[in-house]
Scaffold this motif. Structure first.
Motif, mmCIF file in Angstrom:
data_model
loop_
_atom_site.group_PDB
_atom_site.id
_atom_site.type_symbol
_atom_site.label_atom_id
_atom_site.label_comp_id
_atom_site.label_asym_id
_atom_site.label_seq_id
_atom_site.Cartn_x
_atom_site.Cartn_y
_atom_site.Cartn_z
ATOM 1 N N SER A 240 12.788 77.586 42.767
ATOM 2 C CA SER A 240 13.987 77.681 41.929
ATOM 3 C C SER A 240 14.120 79.069 41.324
ATOM 4 N N THR B 292 12.057 68.233 33.195
ATOM 5 C CA THR B 292 12.645 67.268 34.130
ATOM 6 C C THR B 292 12.574 65.860 33.546
ATOM 7 N N VAL C 29 16.534 68.472 33.914
ATOM 8 C CA VAL C 29 17.125 68.282 35.247
ATOM 9 C C VAL C 29 16.316 67.238 36.007
ATOM 10 N N ASP D 32 14.609 68.913 42.040
ATOM 11 C CA ASP D 32 15.963 69.383 42.363
ATOM 12 C C ASP D 32 15.982 70.906 42.188
ATOM 13 N N ASP E 63 17.983 73.249 43.274
ATOM 14 C CA ASP E 63 19.268 73.853 42.904
ATOM 15 C C ASP E 63 19.575 73.650 41.420
ATOM 16 N N SER E 64 19.354 72.422 40.905
ATOM 17 C CA SER E 64 19.653 72.144 39.495
ATOM 18 C C SER E 64 18.754 72.941 38.567
ATOM 19 N N ARG F 157 19.958 76.512 38.539
ATOM 20 C CA ARG F 157 21.165 76.643 37.697
ATOM 21 C C ARG F 157 20.796 76.622 36.221
#
Length: 385
Positions: free
Chosen positions: A226, A311, A328, A332, A334-335, A338
């Motif tokens: 990430s 998380t 998140v 994940d 991508d999350s 972000r």
């Protein structure tokens, strides 16, 4: 009110900080006027035969201002449920010695079922003393849990007059095991004096900090991917990882494969004083664990005035809110990327003094001790003492 306080693991000659949060809870209760006597069945593994300099048997000392009784001996039948009968007898000797020297025991409070809570349940039934268990560990995921232990663990939960857990995720697990609807959630405490408010920034680098054992359930592979996704081609962003473990070399190679090894620093194992320093000097604490029963590192960061990212791992969602960070889904990438980008943009929203103040209201020693004392008082009012 006299509490026999039974930790399942505790400081010893080989590990001076083992079970430190149990000791801190006992001290917080004692500081509120509760009479606490620590009773610890100090179990030596057979691998230490001829290496332990102490003699087996019963010991008393005042340790860090806590009256502490220990029964020390080897575990001669490891990994067998029969060992619980041996442990029970050792704990019975402690119970009798404490009542003889310290006076009548009103409540037994065990920290985790394995190993202390199982013997505490035996004492509760034999001597008709009400039992409180605070569970810190998962039965489903515990590394030392064997299938043959589970009946004894469940029996201890059902014997307890009051059952406490440190997080709502753990509450769901124990509810399935026991069918109890009266399980109470009380988080862990931290001493805020050990985690002062964060330092003023001295450079323009934005640093993410993470800390845990470098093992699979902590999600460091997700974190590295990430971070790479969010900041690989951006200057002035760093990821600092504290802790050691079996995955360290693999994680270092993963950072190299992602092309961010120049942006990722592995610190290795850290002393608690160094943890505090890093919590103060970084911009964000992030730990995308796949499972936590609580997550004390999140509150150590918040106590330092540092916002957090976590998380939905069973423990973090009790701690993290939209006012102190981001949360998140597990794994994940991508999350998480972000969230890490968003927090760099919205960093002014998280005022260090407010983060610390909110954390103090939820996890200071006085707050947590008062919640536990309320449980003790409920037992008294119910006529159990």
């Amino acid at each position: 009110m006299h509490i026999m306080f039974i930790p399942s693991w505790y400081a010893n000659e080989r590990n001076k900080v083992h079970g430190s949060f149990f000791k801190e809870q006992a001290l917080a209760l004692q500081n509120k006027g509760v009479k606490i006597t620590v009773a610890y069945n100090e179990i030596w593994p057979l691998t230490l035969i001829n290496k332990v300099k102490e003699k087996s048997g019963l010991y008393f000392n005042i340790e860090d201002n806590l009256r502490t009784y220990r029964y020390k001996n080897y575990n001669f039948i490891p990994k067998s449920p029969l060992m619980f009968k041996v442990f029970n007898k050792r704990m019975e000797k402690l119970f009798k010695e404490i009542e003889k020297k310290e006076g009548k025991i009103d409540i037994i409070h065990a920290q985790s079922s394995l190993w202390g809570g199982i013997s505490a349940a035996y004492l509760s039934k034999k001597f008709n003393v009400p039992l409180v268990i605070t569970e810190h560990s998962s039965v489903e995921r515990g590394p030392y849990i064997r299938e043959s232990y589970i009946p004894s663990i469940v029996d201890s939960y059902n014997t307890a007059k009051k059952l406490i857990v440190v997080g709502n995720g753990l509450k769901k697990e124990l509810k399935k095991l026991t069918n109890r609807d009266d399980i109470k959630v009380i988080g862990n405490l931290i001493h805020f004096s050990k985690f002062p408010l964060k330092d003023k920034k001295v450079d323009n680098k934005f640093r993410f900090f993470s800390l845990a054992f470098l093992e699979g359930e902590k999600g460091f592979d997700t974190l590295i991917k990430s971070f790479s996704k969010a900041f690989k081609n951006m200057d002035n962003y760093e990821l600092v990882i504290g802790g050691d473990g079996s995955q360290r070399k693999w994680l270092e190679s993963l950072a190299f494969e992602e092309g961010i090894s120049d942006k990722v620093t592995f610190l290795g194992a850290l002393a608690r004083e160094d943890v505090s320093k890093w919590m103060r000097k970084v911009d964000v604490f992030v730990l995308p664990s796949r499972y936590e029963t609580f997550g004390v590192v999140y509150i150590e960061a918040l106590a330092s005035g540092t916002p957090v990212i976590g998380t939905f791992n069973g423990g973090a969602e009790d701690i993290i809110t939209h006012d102190n960070g981001y949360i998140v889904d597990i794994d994940d990438i991508d999350s998480l990327a972000r969230a890490m980008k968003d927090i760099t943009i919205n960093k002014e929203k998280f005022v260090p003094e407010k983060l610390r103040e909110d954390c103090f209201k939820r996890y200071s020693p006085d707050i947590i001790a008062d919640k536990i004392i309320s449980v003790y008082k409920d037992i008294v009012e119910e006529g159990e003492v």
